[in-house]
Each structure stands twice: as C-alpha cells, then as structure tokens.
Design an enzyme around this catalytic site. Structure first.
Site, PDB file in Angstrom:
ATOM      1  N   LYS A  96       0.859  -1.182   0.000  1.00 51.36           N
ATOM      2  CA  LYS A  96       0.000   0.000   0.000  1.00 51.36           C
ATOM      3  C   LYS A  96       0.894   1.230   0.000  1.00 51.36           C
ATOM      4  O   LYS A  96       1.668   1.453   0.935  1.00 51.36           O
ATOM      5  CB  LYS A  96      -0.895  -0.027   1.235  1.00 51.36           C
ATOM      6  CG  LYS A  96      -1.735   1.234   1.386  1.00 51.36           C
ATOM      7  CD  LYS A  96      -2.757   1.089   2.491  1.00 51.36           C
ATOM      8  CE  LYS A  96      -3.491   2.394   2.713  1.00 51.36           C
ATOM      9  NZ  LYS A  96      -4.462   2.310   3.789  1.00 51.36           N
ATOM     10  N   LYS A 142      -2.203  -1.569  -3.836  1.00 52.33           N
ATOM     11  CA  LYS A 142      -3.049  -0.374  -3.779  1.00 52.33           C
ATOM     12  C   LYS A 142      -2.193   0.872  -3.885  1.00 52.33           C
ATOM     13  O   LYS A 142      -1.191   0.953  -3.182  1.00 52.33           O
ATOM     14  CB  LYS A 142      -3.795  -0.414  -2.445  1.00 52.33           C
ATOM     15  CG  LYS A 142      -4.649   0.787  -2.151  1.00 52.33           C
ATOM     16  CD  LYS A 142      -5.227   0.680  -0.761  1.00 52.33           C
ATOM     17  CE  LYS A 142      -5.825   2.023  -0.413  1.00 52.33           C
ATOM     18  NZ  LYS A 142      -6.199   2.114   0.964  1.00 52.33           N
TER      19      LYS A 142
HETATM   20  C1  PBG Z   1      -7.148   3.030   5.560  1.00 52.37           C
HETATM   21  C2  PBG Z   1      -7.636   2.992   4.172  1.00 52.37           C
HETATM   22  C3  PBG Z   1      -7.574   4.024   3.246  1.00 52.37           C
HETATM   23  C4  PBG Z   1      -8.148   3.555   2.067  1.00 52.37           C
HETATM   24  C5  PBG Z   1      -8.554   2.254   2.302  1.00 52.37           C
HETATM   25  N1  PBG Z   1      -8.219   1.906   3.617  1.00 52.37           N
HETATM   26  C6  PBG Z   1      -7.125   5.420   3.422  1.00 52.37           C
HETATM   27  C7  PBG Z   1      -5.726   5.778   3.533  1.00 52.37           C
HETATM   28  O1  PBG Z   1      -4.824   4.971   3.655  1.00 52.37           O
HETATM   29  O2  PBG Z   1      -5.526   6.977   3.544  1.00 52.37           O
HETATM   30  C8  PBG Z   1      -8.243   4.369   0.819  1.00 52.37           C
HETATM   31  C9  PBG Z   1      -9.073   3.824  -0.250  1.00 52.37           C
HETATM   32  C10 PBG Z   1      -9.381   4.790  -1.328  1.00 52.37           C
HETATM   33  O3  PBG Z   1      -8.767   5.845  -1.512  1.00 52.37           O
HETATM   34  O4  PBG Z   1     -10.316   4.483  -2.053  1.00 52.37           O
HETATM   35  N2  PBG Z   1      -8.102   2.585   6.473  1.00 52.37           N
END
Ligand code: PBG
Length: 324
Positions: free
Chosen positions: A197, A250
């Site tokens: 991520k 991601k």
């Molecule tokens: C964290 C989380 C995020 C997203 C999914 N889980 C936010 C982040 O890391 O800032 C983002 C998903 C998206 O942008 O669609 N709980």
C-alpha cells in the site's frame, strides 16, 4: 508477401474475431464494492468527490446490499464512520460500534451469497486520522497499535465478518490478527493483507468519504514510497510468512508493474484496489465530457486484471456490473 502486421490486422477485423482471441475478460465476479456506513445520520449522504457513492445509514446500507446481490457482485468491503472519534479509535473495537452493527446487518440480508469483507484500521476512528496510536513525538507506535488491531479483529469476527482486510501497514499486523482470530476460535476467517500500500496522493476522496483529516501530517512513515518496487515484494513476502491468505496492491493503475511482479512471486489470490482518486479522476473528466467514463473505467479495470489481479476493489462495481 505476408507482413506480420497484416496478420495482426486481419485478427482485428470485426468484433466477433476480437472477442474470439481476447485474452482477458472483465467479469462481475471480479468486483468488490467498497461501502461506507456512518453513525448518527438520518439519511444516506452523497460524497461530493465520489459521485454515485454514499455514506450509508444502517437501513440504506441494507438496501444497497440487496442491489449488490441483484447485480451478482460477489463481495463488499465495509468502512465505518463513528459519530465520535478519539485518540485511539475506541469505536473500532466497540462490539456495538457502527461497523460491527453493519457487518451483522449485511450478513442478515446476504447470508452466504456475499463475501462481507471488513477493512481493519483505526484511521476512520481516530481524531488525528492516523492508522495507529500516535506518540508524543508525532510518530506512530507500531507495537501498541497491533494490540488495538487484535481487539478490532475479534470484534469484527464476533459481529460475523467473512474476511478481514488490515490496511494500516503496521509491521507484524497480519501475524497479530491471525493469532487473535485463532485464539477467538475464528480459524476459518481469511486475511486479505493490504501488503503493498503506497503513500499515494490518490486517497483524497476517501478521506472525505470517511471524514478523515490529517493535519500537517502524512503517512509516509508507514505506507510505501512510490519510488520503490523491490520493497513491495518484501512486504508481500513478509505478509505471506505471517499467514496472509491473499494479498493486495493499492492503488491499482499506477502500480500495474507491482501487481505483475507479485503475480510472479506468489500463487495466492491477488486483489487490487482501484482507489477513490482513480475513480474520481474518471468521473470528473467524464462529467466535463472529455472522456467516455464507462469506456475508460472498463479499460482501466481490464488492465488491472490483465496485469495479474484476481479481483478488484472498485467504486465502479455497481455501475460497470450493470453494463457487462
Ligand atoms: C485506511 C484505508 C484508506 C483507504 C482504504 N483503507 C485510506 C488511507 O490509507 O488513507 C483508501 C481507499 C481509497 O482511496 O479508495 N483505512
């Protein structure tokens, strides 16, 4: 004389032959729909930066589950937005917290016809918006955060979740959650690890959706640096060693190389998250009439699958499912 280019062109002559030789087909079975449920609102609230996506009430969420079942989408992932946030995100593991209630609600509507995934993190529940416990110096305390994640895993499991997806990027989170689930008797709840991520600029609309504000701060000390690829493979291997059943990359479109390489190094199912900013860019350009929204969405989602992903978390799930 036969030129190879001519042979290729002959195979693109009409739609039927293109269909015949197509390598990748996007299918409704590939989709996981992200859904938001918010405590303390009387009606579903539209999210300005995610046209077509709502913060749901418990009731409107159930209606949404019906629609998703009718469209044949096999899975959803739930994000909860509590009425009250605090420093540690207490509502995330409250057995009567909004996401726990929503998991039970969804399960009562869908039974085993839908895979209910629950995102496991505290950023939607903390007043500072970080994914863990913040120390006095402003940094996130990895190990203290793991204790919270274990409590959340147990609360989500007790509420009836089908699968847990930890997204906080803390070291050791998969092992900690696996241990907590096993000790609670939930040996059959799989973990989908948000392994690779990145600290992306593409999460902006999500933060509006989840009412998260990160003031004068960022997540670069725990999310990945987008200049790095080998690091992602280390993250994936670590999560697999800790017991992840599936892994995720991601965002999606800017990280197709990561998905492709992940496909080479593991045989577990790979998910990709086509995130809020990716959705919002297509929607915004579509609204202006600069691109054909549906065509670009299908092109991008198909590319994610072509790169090696087995399933895609996408805000387009409903819209594209209905035109496939
Ligand atoms: C964290 C989380 C995020 C997203 C999914 N889980 C936010 C982040 O890391 O800032 C983002 C998903 C998206 O942008 O669609 N709980």
């Amino acid at each position: 004389m036969i030129f190879p280019q001519q042979r290729l062109r002959r195979l693109r002559k009409n739609g039927a032959i293109r269909r015949l030789i197509s390598e990748t087909a996007l299918n409704v079975d590939d989709f996981v729909a992200p859904l938001f449920v918010r405590e303390g609102i009387a009606e579903a609230q539209p999210i300005a930066s995610l046209p077509g996506i709502f913060q749901h009430t418990r009731d409107s969420l159930k209606a949404e589950i019906d629609e998703i079942l009718n469209l044949g989408i096999p899975s959803i992932i739930l994000f909860g937005i509590p009425a009250k946030k605090d420093a540690t995100g207490t509502e995330a593991w409250n057995p009567d917290g909004i996401v726990q209630q929503a998991i039970t609600d969804c399960k009562s509507v869908s039974g085993d016809d839908l895979v209910i995934m629950s995102d496991l993190c505290v950023d939607e529940y903390t007043d500072h918006g970080h994914c863990g416990v913040v120390k006095e110096d402003g940094s996130v305390d990895n190990d203290l955060t793991l204790d919270l994640y274990k409590k959340i895993a147990v609360a989500q499991a007790n509420a009836g979740t089908d699968l847990i997806a930890p997204s906080g990027m803390m070291d050791g989170q998969v092992a900690a959650i696996r241990q907590a689930l096993d000790e609670n008797g939930n040996l059959d709840i799989p973990i989908l690890a948000y392994s690779a991520k990145y600290a992306s600029g593409l999460y902006g609309p999500f933060r509006e959706a989840a009412n998260v504000t990160l003031e004068n701060s960022d997540r670069k000390s725990y999310q990945q640096d987008w200049r790095n690829k080998r690091e992602a493979m280390n993250e994936i291997k670590a999560d697999l060693n800790e017991g992840a059943d599936m892994i995720m990359v991601k965002p999606a479109i800017t990280y197709l190389d990561i998905i492709a390489q992940a496909r080479e190094i593991t045989d577990v199912p790979i998910g990709a998250y086509h995130v809020s900013g990716e959705y919002a860019m297509i929607k915004a350009a579509g609204e202006k009439g600069w691109i054909d929204e549906k065509q670009v969405a299908i092109e991008q989602l198909t590319a994610v699958k072509r790169s090696g992903a087995n399933f895609i978390l996408t805000y387009f799930a409903k819209e594209i499912a209905s035109c496939l």
